[in-house]
Scaffold this motif. Structure first.
Motif, short mmCIF file in Angstrom:
data_model
loop_
_atom_site.label_atom_id
_atom_site.label_comp_id
_atom_site.label_asym_id
_atom_site.label_seq_id
_atom_site.Cartn_x
_atom_site.Cartn_y
_atom_site.Cartn_z
N GLU A 708 -8.39 -5.49 -7.61
CA GLU A 708 -7.01 -5.08 -7.39
C GLU A 708 -6.68 -3.78 -8.10
O GLU A 708 -5.76 -3.08 -7.69
CB GLU A 708 -6.05 -6.18 -7.86
N SER A 730 -8.48 -4.69 1.38
CA SER A 730 -7.04 -4.44 1.26
C SER A 730 -6.45 -5.02 -0.02
O SER A 730 -5.27 -4.83 -0.29
CB SER A 730 -6.31 -5.04 2.47
N SER A 731 -7.26 -5.70 -0.82
CA SER A 731 -6.75 -6.27 -2.07
C SER A 731 -6.52 -5.20 -3.14
O SER A 731 -5.80 -5.43 -4.10
CB SER A 731 -7.73 -7.32 -2.61
N LEU A 733 -4.97 -2.48 -5.20
CA LEU A 733 -3.60 -2.00 -5.37
C LEU A 733 -3.53 -0.67 -6.10
O LEU A 733 -2.62 0.11 -5.87
CB LEU A 733 -2.78 -3.05 -6.15
N LYS A 754 -5.03 -0.69 2.92
CA LYS A 754 -3.66 -0.80 3.40
C LYS A 754 -2.70 -1.30 2.34
O LYS A 754 -1.50 -1.11 2.45
CB LYS A 754 -3.62 -1.70 4.63
N GLY A 755 -3.23 -1.95 1.32
CA GLY A 755 -2.35 -2.47 0.27
C GLY A 755 -2.25 -1.57 -0.94
O GLY A 755 -1.58 -1.92 -1.92
N MET A 757 -1.19 0.87 -3.73
CA MET A 757 0.13 1.27 -4.22
C MET A 757 0.06 2.48 -5.13
O MET A 757 1.02 3.24 -5.20
CB MET A 757 0.78 0.10 -4.96
N GLN A 780 1.82 1.33 1.95
CA GLN A 780 2.41 0.71 0.77
C GLN A 780 2.36 1.61 -0.46
O GLN A 780 2.75 1.19 -1.56
CB GLN A 780 1.66 -0.60 0.44
#
Length: 1064
Positions: A708, A730-731, A733, A754-755, A757, A780
């Motif tokens: 993450e 996608s995990s 962040l 896609k995730g 941040m 995101q």
């Protein structure tokens, strides 16, 4: 004399007889039978067929399998009768889970023909349930639940005619095509098929009427309809033996089937999830089953009308003792008709909308009113519930603190209350009236905004076992408690003074949490007298002194120990110390310069935090074999390569809310990133920042699909970013590679992230264009930081599509052309759209470097509420788009050191959250907009080195910005704080403003005059010639004659000049 002699002989004879008999009996008892070789080999074959990472079968050695763990044999024949292979699903402490892993269950177990008890639950057998189980005819107990079995349930299980208990629940991939096999289970008493998909199973109703011995049946969440319960059932046939029936969370709709009225012995029924708001039969349900004593109707859409006497005949409810109505729509006035249920002992109304006075129910023992709408604690009538033993009123919005008054005077001579839960409900001071509940065993007042000291009414509770006062604002010292404490939670308060010696007298204490207070002095040695203690947390205090071996002398059950963040505390033990405990989690304070040797004996330790513990030197070699899932060695002076990192062991921490992580930041590690890290596929967090690591990023890090957050910033890593690095799942962040020596162009493959941040590639040597895929594939993204590189081209308009973006930093690059106007539409910067479900990022793991107010800072948790845009030090041209003034959430805007021209937008005052504004070193002209004075949060401003003119606005926040350097380099600016005063007779600013105000209209009229004159002249001449043919001919003749004359004159003149040259 003879009689005495005879009596003596009798006594001697009797003693010899008893001794011989006892010896013989004990001998037979001790001489247990040995298991057969056939069964021993069968068990060994099974052991070889599974993966036993936790040593569950480690005792399976030697010739006598009856002496092995998890096995029981018949004491006479030696036949294996019981096989206990249940995984450790309900671990005593966090992280401690054990299980076997296998594909198919070895057929060797078919040799255990005398087996009566088989439990293989809570393991991972990813194959089918073996058919040979149907040949174990002596089985009376079979539990295969939660074991990951899949495929079709074999019908051979129906051959087990002696089976009394069968549990196949929670194997979500198991399928059933026909339930007819259950008819062969003639002795079955307990059947649990919960969480199996029975939607396509034929004869599902046979489990009700073809097993006459059945007493307990659980079919929870099996996707059943009411029609599945009665297709083959004769409605007149009685079902007298079923006592417990769980049908919760199925697809039931419409009226209840007649099958329920045939269950004359039914005592417990669970129909949770059945929407009674769409059915007319709620009252019928209660009336048709008068034998019910337990009824569970959670989340059934019930409301007050369903509970009124108009619908219910309470005379038929005399047997109901346990009623669960939680998660429904019961609101307003408490359904007083429930008080007519005189047999009721347990009532659960959790998660409804009650807000009025609770009636006295003299026979009730347990009541749960949590998550309702009560606003006054008096409505709960705590002091009127004389016989209530358990009361939970958690999460109710009481709008006033408890005040001691006549209303709170005891209404009962004695109170039976043993458990009281007011979690997140009270505020003010702890009421003295709590002392009346002298029988309290458990008291939860956590998260209640309580103030003041811990009163005597709490300390005097002699039977108190569990006390939770955490997350309040309590002050004063920790008092002496008189209760029989087993759990004491006082963390996150403002308690001061020392930890009392008296805690050492509570020999039943199992958990102590005193973290995040203001405790000082030394830790009392009396804690060593707590033999049952398994959790001790005294972190984040002001404790001092030494933690020594004496503190742990008798604590053999300790599992969780946190003494971190006590700056004056030192952990000091002898070099050869062997602790009496096996820790699961350890967080330490200052532990000395060397890595503690005693840790290598902690074989159960999965979480180790030694951050800022003054450790130096290289990582020890024994660290490789440690089972750490979470390791934090940050902020030390560790050196050398990362070759001795732990392998993470085999402990399962899934489902515990625990994130496996590796934190090695702020050390002196060197060398390359080891490829062994690629084997840590369990990692969620990886932080190697602020070290001296070199080389390239291993491509195999893309194997960490659960990752993450990855931080490799502030090292000396180099090379090109491989495509595989941005192909995480996608995990992911957060990805931070800033402050290194990476080069090349950024890859364009960003589709899997896609995730994402946080993306920080700042302060490297990247070049080329910013990939447009960043704006297209990362919806995101909250932080985009690319500053300090060599990017060229434009700011991609696709960045404007990132609706969550709140930090955009592309400063110190070579970006050109104009600022995209669409940046004014970044929705997260226009209105607050903060996210708080950031898991590991929200826990403070991620941090972001930003230049704000002229200072480069590292923001930790606070970056999540920061909105900043930095486009400085590029080659941007054109004006400042007025659309940027719509970014009302923006706290910092830096456009300095570019080639921007034009005027500062007049409505810049709309950016009300601005704290830092820098437009310096550009080519801006015009006046400073007066609206800038309305920026009440503005504390840092730089407009220097432009071409601004006029008087500096005054008033409000600008009055406090009195540094002349803010405006230096604008020669036509005047007014405070500059030394240049504006003219007393004529205000240059006003003249400029007047000129600007009149300049626009004058220009408009000027162009109107030109157009009118042009139109008049054009149509006045051309229009006439267009309609007057004679005039046209006359005009053309005159034009031709004029041209001829000019032509002749020119020719004559040229001829004369030629003759003149020839004469010379």
């Amino acid at each position: 004399m003879g009689n005495e002699w005879g009596l003596g002989l009798h006594i001697i004879f009797l003693s010899i007889f008893l001794s011989a008999t006892t010896y013989t009996c004990l001998g037979v008892r001790n001489k247990s039978a040995v298991c057969s070789e056939r069964e021993r080999l069968a068990l060994l074959k099974f052991k070889e067929s599974v993966q036993d990472d936790f040593g569950m079968l480690s005792s399976w050695v030697g010739n006598d399998c009856c002496r092995w763990g998890r096995i029981k044999c018949d004491s006479v024949t030696g036949n294996v009768e019981s096989l206990h292979l249940r995984g450790d699903s309900e671990a005593e402490f966090l992280f401690k889970k054990f299980y076997l892993i296998g594909n198919e269950v070895s057929s060797s177990l078919a040799e255990l023909r005398h087996l009566k008890y088989l439990d293989m639950s809570w393991n991972i057998f990813q194959g089918k349930i073996p058919k040979f189980i149907g040949s174990l005819k002596q089985l009376t107990y079979l539990n295969l639940s939660n074991a990951h079995f899949q495929g079709m349930i074999p019908h051979h299980i129906g051959n087990l005619s002696k089976l009394e208990v069968l549990d196949l629940s929670s194997n979500q991939e198991l399928m059933v095509d026909d339930m007819a096999w259950t008819s062969g289970l003639s002795s079955l008493k307990h059947l649990d098929l919960s969480f199996l998909n029975l939607i396509q199973a034929k004869h599902a109703d046979m489990v009700l009427y073809m097993i006459p011995s059945l007493k307990e049946l659980s079919l929870q969440a099996c996707q059943l309809y009411f029609s599945d319960l009665g297709q083959s059932l004769n409605s007149s046939r009685m079902l007298p033996n079923i006592e417990h029936l769980d049908l919760a969370h199925n697809y039931f709709k419409g009226p209840l089937p007649d099958v329920f009225q045939n269950m004359t012995s039914l005592a417990s029924l669970d129909l949770s999830g059945f929407d009674f708001s769409l059915a007319w039969s709620f009252a019928d349900l209660l009336n048709m089953i008068p034998s019910l004593s337990e009824l569970y109707l959670r989340n059934c859409g019930l409301h007050n009308t369903h509970l009124s006497s108009h619908h219910l005949n309470f005379s038929t409810l005399s047997n109901i003792q346990h009623l669960d109505l939680s998660g429904n729509w019961i609101g307003g006035i408490f359904p007083s008709d429930l008080t007519n249920m005189s047999s009721l002992r347990v009532l659960d109304l959790w998660g409804n909308m009650l807000n009025s006075s609770v009636p006295i129910m003299p026979n009730l023992l347990e009541l749960d009113l949590s998550y309702n709408k009560f606003k006054q604690i008096e409505h709960v009538r705590i002091w009127g519930q004389c016989y209530l033993k358990k009361l939970s009123v958690a999460f109710n919005p009481f709008d006033a603190q408890v005040i001691e008054s006549q209303k709170n005077i005891s209404e009962c001579p004695d109170y039976a209350m043993e458990m009281l839960n007011l979690f997140n409900s009270l505020h003010g001071i702890i009421p003295e009236s709590l002392g009346r509940s002298a029988n309290l065993r458990e008291l939860d007042l956590s998260f209640c905004r309580l103030k003041g000291p811990i009163p005597e009414c709490v300390t005097r509770l002699r039977f108190l076992e569990v006390l939770d006062l955490s997350h309040n604002q309590l002050t004063g010292p920790i008092p002496t408690f008189l209760g029989r404490l087993s759990n004491l939670h006082l963390s996150f308060n403002r308690l001061n003074g020392p930890i009392p010696e008296s805690l050492g007298r509570h020999f039943s204490l199992q958990a102590i949490s005193l973290s995040s207070n203001r405790l000082n002095r030394t830790i009392p040695v009396s804690v060593s007298q707590l033999p049952k203690l398994h959790s001790l947390d005294i972190s984040y205090n002001f404790l001092e002194g030494v933690v020594s071996e004496a503190h742990f002398a008798n604590i053999s059950m300790l599992k969780y120990l946190d003494i971190s963040s006590n700056n004056g505390l030192t952990f000091k033990v002898s070099h050869g110390w062997i602790p009496p405990f096996q820790l699961v989690s350890f967080s330490s304070c200052n532990i000395g310069s060397k890595f503690p040797q005693w840790l290598q004996n902690q074989r159960m330790l999965v979480e180790l935090t030694l951050s800022n513990a003054s450790i130096s030197g290289p990582l020890p070699t024994w660290l490789r074999k440690m089972p750490f899932k979470f390791l934090d060695l940050s902020q030390n002076k560790l050196i050398g390569p990362l070759t001795n990192l732990p392998s993470a062991g085999k402990f399962d921490v899934s489902g515990s809310g625990f994130y496996p992580g590796l934190f090695l930041q702020d050390n002196l590690f060197n060398g390359s990133i080891p490829r062994s890290l690629c084997q840590r596929t369990d990692l969620h967090l990886l932080d190697l920042s602020k070290n001296r690591l070199t080389g390239k990023i291993p491509k195999c890090l893309a194997n960490l699909q659960k990752l993450e957050g990855m931080k490799l910033s502030s090292n000396k890593l180099s090379g090109v970013i491989a495509k595989s690095i941005v192909l995480f799942s996608s995990s992911l962040l957060g990805l931070k590679l800033n402050d290194n020596m990476f080069s090349g162009e950024l890859p364009e493959e960003w589709g899997n992230l896609k995730g994402l941040m946080v993306l920080d590639f700042g302060d490297n040597n990247f070049f080329g264009k910013i990939p447009k895929q960043i704006g297209e594939k990362l919806p995101q993204l909250m932080v985009l930081r690319l500053r300090g590189n060599n990017f060229i081209g434009v700011i991609p308009p696709f960045v404007c599509n990132i609706s969550e973006l709140q930090i955009l930093d592309v400063a110190f690059n070579n970006l050109t052309v104009t600022i995209p106007r669409c940046l004014g539409g970044l929705s997260a910067m226009v209105y607050s759209n903060l996210k708080w479900s950031l898991t590991s990022l929200d826990a403070g793991y991620e941090n972001v470097n930003q230049v704000l107010k002229g200072v480069d800072r590292e923001y930790t948790k606070s970056w999540q509420i920061m909105f900043n845009m930095d486009l400085s030090s590029n080659k941007l041209v054109g004006g400042i788009p007025v659309e940027l003034t719509a970014l009302s959430m923006l706290m910092g805007l830096n456009l300095s050191n570019n080639h921007l021209s034009g005027r500062i937008p007049y409505n810049i005052g709309n950016m009300m959250k601005l704290e830092s504004l820098d437009f310096s070193k550009n080519e801006l002209i015009g006046i400073i907009p007066p609206s800038m004075a309305t920026l009440t949060f503005l504390s840092w401003l730089n407009l220097s080195h432009n071409n601004l003119f006029g008087q500096i606005p005054t008033g409000n926040q600008l009055q406090t910005l009195d540094d002349p350097s803010i405006y230096v380099g604008n020669k036509d600016l005047c007014g405070a704080p500059l030394p240049k005063n504006c003219s007393s007779h004529e205000d240059p600013t006003m003249d400029k403003m007047k000129n600007e105000a009149t300049d626009g209209p004058m220009k408009v009229w000027f162009y109107v005059d030109i157009m009118c004159g042009f139109a008049t002249g054009f149509w006045g001449v051309i229009g006439v010639l267009l309609f007057k043919k004679q005039w046209r001919q006359k005009l053309f003749m005159i034009a031709e004659e004029t041209i001829d004359k000019i032509y002749v004159a020119v020719v004559v003149r040229v001829a004369k000049m030629r003759r003149g040259r020839e004469a010379l």
